[in-house]
Design a protein around this motif. Sequence first.
Motif, PDB file in Angstrom:
ATOM      1  N   VAL A   9      26.873  37.505  55.019  1.00  0.00           N
ATOM      2  CA  VAL A   9      27.490  37.656  53.792  1.00  0.00           C
ATOM      3  C   VAL A   9      28.263  38.912  54.189  1.00  0.00           C
ATOM      4  N   ARG A  15      29.664  43.324  57.080  1.00  0.00           N
ATOM      5  CA  ARG A  15      28.949  42.049  57.227  1.00  0.00           C
ATOM      6  C   ARG A  15      27.464  42.193  57.418  1.00  0.00           C
ATOM      7  N   VAL A  86      24.744  38.971  45.247  1.00  0.00           N
ATOM      8  CA  VAL A  86      25.472  38.139  45.926  1.00  0.00           C
ATOM      9  C   VAL A  86      25.000  37.221  46.122  1.00  0.00           C
TER      10      VAL A  86
END
Length: 316
Positions: A9, A15, A86
């Motif tokens: 993610v 990343r 997230v």
Amino acid sequence: MSEHEVQYVTVHGHRRAFVRAGSGPALLLLHGLGCDHTTWTPVIDRLARHHTVIAPDLLGHGRSDKPRADYSVGGYANGMRDLLTVLGVDRVTVVGHSFGGGVAMQFAYQFPERTERLLLVASGGLGPEVSPAIRAITAPGFHQVMGALTLPGVRHAGVIGLKALRATGLKATRDLDEVATIYDSFADPQTRTAIRHVVRAVVDWRGQVVTMADRAYLTDAMPMAVVWGADDRVIPARHAENAAFLAPKARVEILPDAGHFPHKDHPERFARIVHDFVRTTQPAVYSRARWRSLLRSGDQGAVTAPLGLVEGAAGA
């Protein structure tokens, strides 16, 4: 012990790699310096029987990006909060090994409303002593010297030598397979640069400079456990006694015949300790009023820390 799918993610343009397995109360597993999520491979499936396990590669480690970024423990804690957000995970029991223990403590301090419990494994932040090999990373010329030591032929011979020593079964060599993996990763200049930034944020020539001594009283509001290998040669097992002194309510487990990676030396027992800790404790419930009360009264207890920890705090 199975292979685990690595997922990715992007947070703040970088990343992040992580493994996610199982279901149930969430565990956030934070690895140590120079390691990655694979250090938890022996216990992920065992823990996933009862929990949702999230094991990230910290920024600058493993398959995560290695940018020019904030590699402080506070920065890492922020990164873990954002990763969990997230992923849609609101609250976790944080399990931190070595440097990851320091990040776990910082996460619990910065985000108590998102922390149910704190479990430290051979953790940093509990005393100034640390292996000379880690202090050496802060020395001038480390990047260049390690660059030479990780040239293809030299690195190959070094990794084989470390693994051969580990195969002898001697106590003093029990952690060398993990050391070999870390050494091999230093062939990447970005990894070396990131690790140097990490170490300089928490270690100087005198040892560890980040300590929980001045904030240990906050564990009154949160269940805490400490696990250590009796034969740890990276961070002395006596630091577990410091934890018991600073946080008298904490559970302390010293595992015999284990080194700096007790979760790898005794994975079944380690998983049982984690499961029992979660099963028999109530998750912390954040109360701003209680937190305020602890902060107001905490300065009275901080001065009673052991001398070694006070020295560590002074370095910080």
